[in-house]
Design a protein around this motif. Structure first.
Motif, PDB file in Angstrom:
ATOM      1  N   LEU A 194       0.744  -1.163   0.346  1.00 38.67           N
ATOM      2  CA  LEU A 194      -0.204   0.220   0.098  1.00 38.67           C
ATOM      3  C   LEU A 194       0.868   1.099   0.308  1.00 38.67           C
ATOM      4  CD1 LEU A 194      -2.697  -1.893   2.408  1.00 38.67           C
ATOM      5  CD2 LEU A 194      -3.314  -0.337   0.220  1.00 38.67           C
ATOM      6  N   ASN A 195       2.411   0.788   0.449  1.00 38.44           N
ATOM      7  CA  ASN A 195       3.172   1.966   0.153  1.00 38.44           C
ATOM      8  C   ASN A 195       3.128   2.978  -0.868  1.00 38.44           C
ATOM      9  OD1 ASN A 195       4.142   0.178   0.875  1.00 38.44           O
ATOM     10  ND2 ASN A 195       5.658   0.786  -0.294  1.00 38.44           N
ATOM     11  N   ARG A 196       3.692   1.631  -1.841  1.00 37.12           N
ATOM     12  CA  ARG A 196       3.502   2.466  -3.385  1.00 37.12           C
ATOM     13  C   ARG A 196       2.351   2.993  -3.625  1.00 37.12           C
ATOM     14  NH1 ARG A 196       5.162  -4.001  -5.723  1.00 37.12           N
ATOM     15  NH2 ARG A 196       7.016  -3.796  -4.097  1.00 37.12           N
ATOM     16  N   ARG A 204      -7.639   4.158   4.253  1.00 36.02           N
ATOM     17  CA  ARG A 204      -8.635   4.482   5.045  1.00 36.02           C
ATOM     18  C   ARG A 204      -9.814   3.457   4.941  1.00 36.02           C
ATOM     19  NH1 ARG A 204     -10.537   9.782   8.061  1.00 36.02           N
ATOM     20  NH2 ARG A 204     -12.253   8.688   9.459  1.00 36.02           N
ATOM     21  N   GLN A 205      -9.979   3.373   3.619  1.00 37.02           N
ATOM     22  CA  GLN A 205     -11.501   2.799   3.160  1.00 37.02           C
ATOM     23  C   GLN A 205     -10.629   1.785   3.303  1.00 37.02           C
ATOM     24  OE1 GLN A 205     -11.535   3.831  -0.601  1.00 37.02           O
ATOM     25  NE2 GLN A 205     -13.378   4.758  -0.010  1.00 37.02           N
ATOM     26  N   ALA A 206      -9.577   0.817   3.189  1.00 33.13           N
ATOM     27  CA  ALA A 206      -9.206  -0.383   3.595  1.00 33.13           C
ATOM     28  C   ALA A 206      -8.672  -1.044   4.389  1.00 33.13           C
ATOM     29  CB  ALA A 206      -7.808  -0.199   2.527  1.00 33.13           C
ATOM     30  N   ALA A 207      -7.810  -0.398   5.370  1.00 29.36           N
ATOM     31  CA  ALA A 207      -8.445   0.191   6.956  1.00 29.36           C
ATOM     32  C   ALA A 207      -9.664  -0.566   7.618  1.00 29.36           C
ATOM     33  CB  ALA A 207      -7.663   0.753   8.567  1.00 29.36           C
ATOM     34  N   GLU A 208     -10.837   0.156   6.746  1.00 31.08           N
ATOM     35  CA  GLU A 208     -12.310   0.300   7.866  1.00 31.08           C
ATOM     36  C   GLU A 208     -13.491  -0.529   6.910  1.00 31.08           C
ATOM     37  OE1 GLU A 208     -14.007   3.604   5.098  1.00 31.08           O
ATOM     38  OE2 GLU A 208     -13.154   5.018   7.117  1.00 31.08           O
ATOM     39  N   SER A 209     -12.983  -1.146   6.738  1.00 28.24           N
ATOM     40  CA  SER A 209     -12.754  -3.114   5.959  1.00 28.24           C
ATOM     41  C   SER A 209     -12.625  -4.193   7.171  1.00 28.24           C
ATOM     42  CB  SER A 209     -12.675  -3.614   4.008  1.00 28.24           C
ATOM     43  OG  SER A 209     -10.672  -4.363   4.929  1.00 28.24           O
ATOM     44  N   GLY A 210     -11.579  -3.786   7.374  1.00 30.61           N
ATOM     45  CA  GLY A 210     -11.269  -4.779   8.879  1.00 30.61           C
ATOM     46  C   GLY A 210     -10.059  -5.891   8.626  1.00 30.61           C
ATOM     47  N   ALA A 211      -9.280  -4.868   7.441  1.00 35.52           N
ATOM     48  CA  ALA A 211      -8.577  -6.105   7.094  1.00 35.52           C
ATOM     49  C   ALA A 211      -6.693  -5.273   7.578  1.00 35.52           C
ATOM     50  CB  ALA A 211      -8.193  -6.287   5.495  1.00 35.52           C
ATOM     51  N   TYR A 212      -5.557  -6.142   7.345  1.00 32.18           N
ATOM     52  CA  TYR A 212      -4.196  -5.125   7.999  1.00 32.18           C
ATOM     53  C   TYR A 212      -4.166  -4.624   6.261  1.00 32.18           C
ATOM     54  CZ  TYR A 212      -4.538  -7.777  12.186  1.00 32.18           C
ATOM     55  OH  TYR A 212      -4.894  -8.040  13.835  1.00 32.18           O
ATOM     56  N   LEU A 213      -2.779  -3.889   7.189  1.00 34.60           N
ATOM     57  CA  LEU A 213      -2.297  -3.220   5.679  1.00 34.60           C
ATOM     58  C   LEU A 213      -1.085  -3.210   5.684  1.00 34.60           C
ATOM     59  CD1 LEU A 213      -5.707  -1.748   5.887  1.00 34.60           C
ATOM     60  CD2 LEU A 213      -4.523   0.309   5.196  1.00 34.60           C
ATOM     61  N   ALA A 214      -0.620  -3.702   4.871  1.00 34.62           N
ATOM     62  CA  ALA A 214       1.122  -4.194   5.664  1.00 34.62           C
ATOM     63  C   ALA A 214       1.433  -2.907   3.945  1.00 34.62           C
ATOM     64  CB  ALA A 214       1.119  -5.564   4.148  1.00 34.62           C
ATOM     65  N   PHE A 215       2.792  -1.801   4.931  1.00 32.29           N
ATOM     66  CA  PHE A 215       3.574  -1.203   4.218  1.00 32.29           C
ATOM     67  C   PHE A 215       5.014  -1.554   4.168  1.00 32.29           C
ATOM     68  CE2 PHE A 215      -0.646   1.016   6.266  1.00 32.29           C
ATOM     69  CZ  PHE A 215      -0.321   1.594   4.458  1.00 32.29           C
ATOM     70  N   ASP A 216       5.334  -1.300   3.086  1.00 34.06           N
ATOM     71  CA  ASP A 216       7.299  -2.419   2.831  1.00 34.06           C
ATOM     72  C   ASP A 216       8.297  -1.686   1.629  1.00 34.06           C
ATOM     73  OD1 ASP A 216       5.590  -3.817   0.238  1.00 34.06           O
ATOM     74  OD2 ASP A 216       4.664  -4.620   1.437  1.00 34.06           O
ATOM     75  N   GLY A 217       9.421  -1.906   2.048  1.00 33.21           N
ATOM     76  CA  GLY A 217       9.527  -0.891   1.038  1.00 33.21           C
ATOM     77  C   GLY A 217      10.683  -1.004   1.742  1.00 33.21           C
TER      78      GLY A 217
END
Length: 307
Positions: A194-196, A204-217
């Motif tokens: 998601l950092n890309r 925010r919409q993705a987080a509101e779904s309840g999923a985890y958000l991975a920010f990598d790099g």
């Protein structure tokens, strides 16, 4: 909370420690010719450097058919003292020869379940997550097929599904398919890269779904967006989504390893962590690295067939 399935066996989540939630020790891709991660000695040195920086666990997202070298992972885990989690699943179609997909695709769900419950390729090393991949701003036929298989395997085992989002896009399509159509609980989905695409509304919409958000790099290819990460994570935390965030390094080439002069896995703790703490504070960043991955990768594992 269940347990985290590492290459040495199931582990209580609290013992995972500081976790690089998305990375690669071994990787072979036709999209990266001549840049393979296939040196076990270099992998060992990278893990030692990560451990020396305070690291406790690495989640290797390398899926089926991309040079996982599963048989090497238990030794590397024992010698380094770093917990390792392997992946099953499939990447985008472009990562495979057509004849490989013709053989695998009809029974992809069965393959995933076998690798999660019995082991990878006769090694006895069980995968601890499922990796699949989307397309740029959408899902092609291959992605829909592999995600349907991943959903079936998730229901059979309890494993989390990690999703490569191409350039950080198509999270709504992924969630519609996995959670809406296929019934995967959103908390069992981890959206990667998601950092890309530093789109704060999409995050925010993705987080509101309840999923985890991975920010990598970081990476050379996506350096233009790396500097936006503190802002993006601060916005999510301020909106009450600090418990959904994971951090990783996603080392995909030999040149990117710290032992070869790149940032590598230790960068997550030597530089990246300190930079984020300036904006977010030590306690919150520690949560990103410990409590959040412990929840995200833990599962109430279903027993193997006949077990």
């Amino acid at each position: 909370m269940g347990s985290v399935r590492t290459v040495l066996g199931d582990l209580a989540p609290a013992l995972l420690g500081i976790c690089d939630a998305h990375d690669h020790l071994f990787l072979r891709s036709p999209q990266l010719p001549g840049q393979e991660l296939d040196d076990a000695g270099a992998a060992a040195r990278e893990l030692d450097a990560f451990r020396a920086a305070g690291g406790g666990a690495v989640i290797q997202w390398t899926p089926h058919g991309m040079g996982r070298r599963a048989a090497e992972l238990p030794r590397l885990a024992r010698e380094s003292g770093v917990h390792l989690v392997a992946a099953t699943g499939l990447h985008q179609a472009a990562q495979y020869a057509p004849e490989v997909l013709e053989r695998i695709m009809p029974d992809a769900a069965e393959l995933f379940v076998t690798e999660l419950t019995e082991g990878i390729g006769g090694t006895g090393v069980r995968a601890g997550m499922i990796k699949v991949a989307g397309s740029f701003h959408g899902l092609d036929r291959h992605a829909r097929h592999t995600m349907a298989a991943a959903a079936e395997a998730q229901r059979a085992t309890g494993a989390a599904i990690g999703v490569h989002l191409e350039q950080g896009t198509a999270a709504p399509d992924v969630l519609d398919l996995l959670c809406g159509e296929r019934g995967v609980p959103p908390e069992r989905v981890i959206l990667g890269h998601l950092n890309r695409a530093p789109d704060l509304i999409a995050h925010r919409q993705a987080a509101e779904s309840g999923a985890y958000l991975a920010f990598d790099g970081p990476s050379r290819a996506h350096h233009a967006t790396d500097w936006r990460l503190p802002e993006a994570l601060a916005a999510l935390a301020e909106a009450g989504h600090g418990e959904r965030i994971l951090l990783g390094c996603d080392t995909t080439t030999a040149a990117a390893r710290s032992v070869n002069g790149g940032p590598g896995m230790p960068h997550l703790l030597r530089r990246h962590r300190a930079r984020l703490e300036l904006t977010l504070g030590e306690d919150l960043v520690t949560k990103f690295l410990t409590a959040n991955p412990a929840r995200a990768f833990a599962a109430d594992w279903a027993p193997a067939a006949g077990g």
